[in-house]
Design an enzyme around this catalytic site. Structure first.
Site, PDB file in Angstrom:
ATOM      1  N   SER A 176      14.014  -0.126   7.604  1.00 53.74           N
ATOM      2  CA  SER A 176      13.299   0.331   6.419  1.00 53.74           C
ATOM      3  C   SER A 176      14.100   1.296   5.556  1.00 53.74           C
ATOM      4  CB  SER A 176      11.962   0.958   6.813  1.00 53.74           C
ATOM      5  OG  SER A 176      12.153   2.003   7.740  1.00 53.74           O
ATOM      6  N   HIS A 204       9.329  -5.203   6.042  1.00 49.74           N
ATOM      7  CA  HIS A 204      10.078  -5.375   4.791  1.00 49.74           C
ATOM      8  C   HIS A 204      10.683  -6.763   4.630  1.00 49.74           C
ATOM      9  CE1 HIS A 204       9.811  -1.035   4.003  1.00 49.74           C
ATOM     10  NE2 HIS A 204       9.925  -0.921   5.311  1.00 49.74           N
ATOM     11  N   LYS A 236       3.279  -3.881   1.548  1.00 47.71           N
ATOM     12  CA  LYS A 236       4.572  -3.933   0.873  1.00 47.71           C
ATOM     13  C   LYS A 236       4.634  -5.184  -0.004  1.00 47.71           C
ATOM     14  CE  LYS A 236       6.086  -0.553   3.973  1.00 47.71           C
ATOM     15  NZ  LYS A 236       6.191  -0.211   5.367  1.00 47.71           N
TER      16      LYS A 236
HETATM   17  C1  LIG Z   1       5.720   0.872   6.179  1.00 50.55           C
HETATM   18  C2  LIG Z   1       6.077   0.522   7.581  1.00 50.55           C
HETATM   19  C3  LIG Z   1       5.122   0.557   8.591  1.00 50.55           C
HETATM   20  C4  LIG Z   1       3.754   1.110   8.384  1.00 50.55           C
HETATM   21  O1  LIG Z   1       2.956   0.223   7.728  1.00 50.55           O
HETATM   22  P1  LIG Z   1       1.648   0.785   6.987  1.00 50.55           P
HETATM   23  O2  LIG Z   1       0.815  -0.405   6.763  1.00 50.55           O
HETATM   24  O3  LIG Z   1       2.153   1.419   5.745  1.00 50.55           O
HETATM   25  O4  LIG Z   1       1.020   1.770   7.930  1.00 50.55           O
HETATM   26  C5  LIG Z   1       5.479   0.091   9.831  1.00 50.55           C
HETATM   27  N1  LIG Z   1       6.733  -0.355  10.077  1.00 50.55           N
HETATM   28  C6  LIG Z   1       7.686  -0.352   9.141  1.00 50.55           C
HETATM   29  C7  LIG Z   1       9.052  -0.850   9.475  1.00 50.55           C
HETATM   30  C8  LIG Z   1       7.391   0.086   7.863  1.00 50.55           C
HETATM   31  O5  LIG Z   1       8.339   0.119   6.937  1.00 50.55           O
END
Ligand SMILES: *Cc1c(COP(=O)(O)O)cnc(C)c1O
Length: 391
Positions: A176, A204, A236
């Site tokens: 990330s 992602h 995302k």
């Molecule tokens: C954003 C993210 C999460 C968390 O997801 P949310 O739905 O925002 O709680 C988990 N793992 C990774 C790799 C992320 O980038």
């Protein structure tokens, strides 16, 4: 014996690690209004530009009219409604797996999956750069917890040889904060040959990666025998909110029975599931979004090379500019902001000490001219960074 919060906060400030929340006064999009100013933003995770899509908004509205706004209860009581169920079936179809289970957030999906699968006597092996929620999940599970050097399959193999009990290898799909891909073919080979399972959090990757947006497993052509536990998030590229775990019928039933962050929480609003069903349809059918995004990534990387910026080894929409020192990262972010561009600085403990960066993210909602504006601003600001504090 009393809480000395003031000195904790002061320490953080002195170390240039104090966090502030930019106040967004507009929907997500390339042009945002933040702290009272219009800015061109390159830091959201809305990779496909679906967070403010008219059809997704309309699906939400129609969903709210049909199903109301509240989930009302947990899934196991009376909160599991038809839109949730349809979304799970659509996500299972999308991932090519027998079933998928909807969670309220990605953080909870990760906590739920790891803690339902592992306990004391088991082993969890995680990439050192995994997302905080995966690391927290490993610790919370009570399993023997070990972190291997980033993407180092040989080091993973050594740890697998010493592992006891049920053993789960856990990795981000796309990392990330760096944007690089997990070396899944190698990690899966080591795990599979020793009977360990692999869990991939592809928060992602779903959307931008793979021929049809199926993320890193589609990119590498891996199946359920390689990656038994596949996690995706919906906040995302999907542009909405929530998360899912996809896998075998047995895996999903195990999560329904034992994953505490699934069981002891209210289901997400059913109207949200309606919106996500619509965004999933756009994600699967509008290939131009992925293609346009890939072209923007190339444009940004080529332009950055021309102005002598060193980027990280990433082919994804996450294109961080490594600065190192936290104060300098803040300074670069501020200089860009003065030129009307918003890229927030990412500092420890989100990333390792000495590796503060500007995490540039690109979206299919951007156009080429906007990427060029970012490059021009970077070319102007980069030389202005003072060297102080760099020793
Ligand atoms: C954003 C993210 C999460 C968390 O997801 P949310 O739905 O925002 O709680 C988990 N793992 C990774 C790799 C992320 O980038």
């Amino acid at each position: 014996m009393s809480f000395d919060l003031a000195s904790r906060l002061a320490e953080r400030r002195v170390a240039d690690l104090y966090r502030q929340r930019p106040l967004l006064d507009s929907p997500q999009g390339p042009l945002v209004r933040v702290d009272g100013r219009e800015l061109l933003a390159f830091c959201s995770n809305d990779y496909l530009g679906l967070a403010n899509h008219p059809l997704v908004i309309e699906a939400w509205r129609a969903g709210a009219r049909r199903w109301g706004v509240g989930g009302g209860a947990s899934h196991l009581v009376i909160g599991h409604s038809t839109p949730h169920h349809e979304l799970e079936e659509a996500l299972a179809d999308f991932t090519g797996r027998p079933r998928a289970l909807l969670f309220s957030t990605g953080y909870m999906a990760n906590l739920g999956a790891v803690t339902a699968l592992l306990g004391p006597g088991d082993t969890v092996l995680e990439d050192r750069l995994n997302h905080a929620s995966l690391l927290d999940a490993g610790l919370l599970s009570g399993a023997r917890f070990s972190r291997y050097p980033h993407n180092d399959a040989a080091s993973l193999a050594t740890r697998l040889d010493k592992a006891r009990g049920d053993t789960l290898v856990v990795s981000d799909g796309v990392f990330s904060m760096d944007g690089d891909l997990a070396d899944l073919p190698a990690l899966c080979r080591e795990a599979r040959s020793r009977g360990a399972w692999v869990m991939v959090d592809d928060a992602h990757g779903f959307g931008p990666l793979g021929a049809s947006g199926g993320g890193i497993v589609e990119h590498f052509g891996l199946g359920q025998d390689d990656v038994q536990v596949l996690v995706g998030t919906l906040g995302k590229a999907f542009g909405t909110a929530g998360a899912f775990v996809a896998g075998s019928d047995e895996l999903i039933e195990t999560l329904v029975q034992f994953a505490r962050p699934y069981i002891y929480t209210t289901s997400q609003p059913p109207a949200l599931a309606c919106a996500t069903l619509q965004s999933l349809q756009l994600l699967r059918s509008e290939h131009w979004r992925r293609e346009h995004l890939a072209a923007l990534i190339r444009r940004f990387r080529d332009g950055a090379a021309r102005i002598g910026l060193s980027l990280m080894d990433s082919t994804t929409p996450i294109q961080p500019i490594l600065v190192g020192d936290s104060a300098r990262a803040l300074q670069l972010s501020q200089l860009l902001r003065e030129r009307g561009i918003l890229v927030t600085a990412i500092r420890p403990p989100t990333v390792a000490m000495g590796s503060a960066r500007l995490r540039v993210t690109l979206s299919a909602a951007h156009d080429g001219a906007q990427v060029d504006r970012l490059l021009e601003a970077l070319a102007a600001c980069w030389p202005l960074l003072v060297e102080a504090g760099d020793a």
